[in-house]
Design an enzyme around this catalytic site. Sequence first.
Site, mmCIF file in Angstrom:
data_model
loop_
_atom_site.group_PDB
_atom_site.id
_atom_site.type_symbol
_atom_site.label_atom_id
_atom_site.label_comp_id
_atom_site.label_asym_id
_atom_site.label_seq_id
_atom_site.Cartn_x
_atom_site.Cartn_y
_atom_site.Cartn_z
ATOM 1 N N ASP A 167 39.744 6.679 -43.501
ATOM 2 C CA ASP A 167 41.176 6.425 -43.300
ATOM 3 C C ASP A 167 41.903 6.058 -44.585
ATOM 4 O O ASP A 167 43.052 6.445 -44.790
ATOM 5 C CB ASP A 167 41.354 5.305 -42.259
ATOM 6 N N THR A 168 41.228 5.305 -45.446
ATOM 7 C CA THR A 168 41.932 4.793 -46.623
ATOM 8 C C THR A 168 41.992 5.790 -47.776
ATOM 9 O O THR A 168 42.579 5.494 -48.812
ATOM 10 C CB THR A 168 41.246 3.501 -47.118
ATOM 11 N N HIS A 227 41.833 9.826 -35.855
ATOM 12 C CA HIS A 227 42.297 8.451 -35.619
ATOM 13 C C HIS A 227 43.719 8.384 -36.175
ATOM 14 O O HIS A 227 44.033 9.004 -37.189
ATOM 15 C CB HIS A 227 41.368 7.459 -36.335
ATOM 16 N N GLU A 249 15.101 -10.280 -26.684
ATOM 17 C CA GLU A 249 16.028 -10.837 -25.684
ATOM 18 C C GLU A 249 17.482 -10.505 -25.985
ATOM 19 O O GLU A 249 18.253 -10.186 -25.107
ATOM 20 C CB GLU A 249 15.854 -12.367 -25.629
HETATM 21 N N1 LIG Z 1 32.809 7.277 -37.330
HETATM 22 C C1 LIG Z 1 33.220 7.511 -36.088
HETATM 23 O O1 LIG Z 1 32.432 7.665 -35.153
HETATM 24 C C2 LIG Z 1 34.683 7.663 -35.792
HETATM 25 C C3 LIG Z 1 35.574 7.938 -36.805
HETATM 26 N N2 LIG Z 1 36.863 8.243 -36.484
HETATM 27 C C4 LIG Z 1 37.800 8.617 -37.534
HETATM 28 O O2 LIG Z 1 37.322 9.804 -38.163
HETATM 29 C C5 LIG Z 1 37.734 9.833 -39.530
HETATM 30 C C6 LIG Z 1 36.511 10.043 -40.412
HETATM 31 O O3 LIG Z 1 35.680 8.936 -40.267
HETATM 32 P P1 LIG Z 1 34.076 9.078 -40.380
HETATM 33 O O4 LIG Z 1 33.628 10.333 -39.732
HETATM 34 O O5 LIG Z 1 33.514 7.779 -39.921
HETATM 35 O O6 LIG Z 1 33.895 9.240 -41.957
HETATM 36 P P2 LIG Z 1 32.523 9.171 -42.799
HETATM 37 O O7 LIG Z 1 32.651 8.046 -43.754
HETATM 38 O O8 LIG Z 1 31.364 9.229 -41.868
HETATM 39 O O9 LIG Z 1 32.548 10.573 -43.605
HETATM 40 C C7 LIG Z 1 33.546 10.790 -44.546
HETATM 41 C C8 LIG Z 1 33.450 12.229 -45.017
HETATM 42 O O10 LIG Z 1 34.600 12.486 -45.809
HETATM 43 C C9 LIG Z 1 34.190 12.902 -47.103
HETATM 44 N N3 LIG Z 1 35.170 12.424 -48.060
HETATM 45 C C10 LIG Z 1 35.325 11.167 -48.535
HETATM 46 N N4 LIG Z 1 36.353 11.137 -49.394
HETATM 47 C C11 LIG Z 1 36.845 12.407 -49.443
HETATM 48 C C12 LIG Z 1 37.897 13.027 -50.144
HETATM 49 N N5 LIG Z 1 38.685 12.326 -50.961
HETATM 50 N N6 LIG Z 1 38.125 14.350 -49.949
HETATM 51 C C13 LIG Z 1 37.347 15.068 -49.103
HETATM 52 N N7 LIG Z 1 36.312 14.536 -48.406
HETATM 53 C C14 LIG Z 1 36.089 13.222 -48.595
HETATM 54 C C15 LIG Z 1 32.824 12.325 -47.303
HETATM 55 O O11 LIG Z 1 32.162 13.096 -48.275
HETATM 56 P P3 LIG Z 1 31.137 12.386 -49.324
HETATM 57 O O12 LIG Z 1 29.821 12.517 -48.697
HETATM 58 O O13 LIG Z 1 31.264 13.157 -50.561
HETATM 59 O O14 LIG Z 1 31.579 10.964 -49.491
HETATM 60 C C16 LIG Z 1 32.248 12.488 -45.915
HETATM 61 O O15 LIG Z 1 31.787 13.813 -45.730
HETATM 62 C C17 LIG Z 1 38.465 8.511 -39.758
HETATM 63 O O16 LIG Z 1 39.832 8.708 -39.564
HETATM 64 C C18 LIG Z 1 37.906 7.618 -38.648
HETATM 65 O O17 LIG Z 1 38.786 6.563 -38.299
HETATM 66 C C19 LIG Z 1 37.321 8.292 -35.194
HETATM 67 C C20 LIG Z 1 36.467 8.016 -34.164
HETATM 68 C C21 LIG Z 1 35.126 7.567 -34.400
HETATM 69 MG MG LIG Z 2 37.819 3.449 -34.972
#
Ligand SMILES: NC(=O)C1=CN([C@@H]2O[C@H](COP(=O)(O)OP(=O)(O)OC[C@H]3O[C@@H](n4cnc5c(N)ncnc54)[C@H](OP(=O)(O)O)[C@@H]3O)[C@@H](O)[C@H]2O)C=CC1
Ligand SMILES: [Mg+2]
Length: 336
Positions: free
Chosen positions: A84-85, A109, A228
């Site tokens: 997100d950030t 999200h 537990e």
């Molecule tokens: N985790 C979850 O189960 C859930 C997540 N979400 C939402 O999904 C979204 C993704 O979260 P999540 O799947 O947890 O993310 P992760 O941290 O699991 O994965 C992030 C992915 O984004 C890539 N990435 C990071 N920075 C960049 C960039 N600047 N440009 C392109 N790719 C980038 C990473 O690549 P690299 O390997 O190179 O870092 C990695 O492949 C968020 O908005 C989150 O709130 C919603 C519901 C549930």
């Molecule tokens: Mg969440």
Amino acid sequence: MSAEVFYDDDADLALIQGKKVAVLGYGSQGHAHSLSLRDSGVEVVIGLQEGSKSRPKAEEAGLKVLTPAEAAAWADVIMILVPDTVQAKLYADEIAPNLSAGNSLFFGHGFNIRYDLIQAPADVNVAMVAPKGPGHMVRRQFVDGKGVPALIAVEQDPSGDTQAVALSYAKAIGGTRAGVLKTTFKEETETDLFGEQAVLCGGAAELIKAGFETLVEAGYAPEAAYFECLHELKLIVDMIYEGGIANMWYSVSDTAEYGGLTRGPRVVNAETKAEMKRILTEIQDGTFAKEWVAESEKRENYKKLQQEQADHQIEETGAKMRALMPWVQRAITETA
Ligand SMILES: NC(=O)C1=CN([C@@H]2O[C@H](COP(=O)(O)OP(=O)(O)OC[C@H]3O[C@@H](n4cnc5c(N)ncnc54)[C@H](OP(=O)(O)O)[C@@H]3O)[C@@H](O)[C@H]2O)C=CC1
Ligand SMILES: [Mg+2]
Ligand SMILES: CC[C@](O)(C(C)=O)C(=O)O
Ligand SMILES: [Mg+2]
């Protein structure tokens, strides 16, 4: 007011099958969406930075990987599944310059839209398909022929069909098997942040650790405390998942039921509820979002907290106990 819920018959898979879909990010959600979209006959490419550690995983899965800019330029639908950030900077640097009128910007999200960190042009559709579950479970349930519920929301709809396309996308990742609720970016963001902070992740982890610490500090074996307060919790929650809280009460002993009904409210009490309301207020007024965006610059406190969690005795005890129950350790894979 009850929400509108959609199921498989309410969604037309052909809509998303007719779109070029770029999934930016290949992590927890990104891998799940991409693999299931492809399984559902959708043309998908992955957008990742050059040198991304996720690239080999996506390529090993046979997916085409482009840079985020290239993927955005190619796609009709761009699903942003990076942390997100980092989304606002990625959007400004690589997505916005490659958007065309009629494109669709999708989110997993609502954080960046709800807190006005991303504003898309008026001629671009903006929607959300937010699974209510961890990405690895989204993929596992899809592969198992099941589904994880999802929320959809539409923020901008110049094309006039964005909800139908979002529903089609949700169907392609298994969401309509379980039920897809129509909501808003505000509601999804605020309820999701609250749920993960106060109940599902933060609250649950603290309850487990407090129980474990209480028993260990009283002299009981850490292994017993682990069984537990952590291991058995899955078994208890499975009963709740399958048939509601009443189903759990039905299955446990009457001793446990009486003890739980009389002592549970002493653990989670009026002060707990008051703190929950304070946490929700911090989400609603933007305090949490500002704190998290600022923290994400250097993540010093975040890393310190992560290390404290990793160093907790329950993790050492748990690793030892799980190694003796090989069926428990279903490796988190990038496919199912
Ligand atoms: N985790 C979850 O189960 C859930 C997540 N979400 C939402 O999904 C979204 C993704 O979260 P999540 O799947 O947890 O993310 P992760 O941290 O699991 O994965 C992030 C992915 O984004 C890539 N990435 C990071 N920075 C960049 C960039 N600047 N440009 C392109 N790719 C980038 C990473 O690549 P690299 O390997 O190179 O870092 C990695 O492949 C968020 O908005 C989150 O709130 C919603 C519901 C549930
Ligand atoms: Mg969440
Ligand atoms: C519960 C945490 C979550 O919202 C999720 C898996 O739904 C997340 O952001 O990871
Ligand atoms: Mg969530």
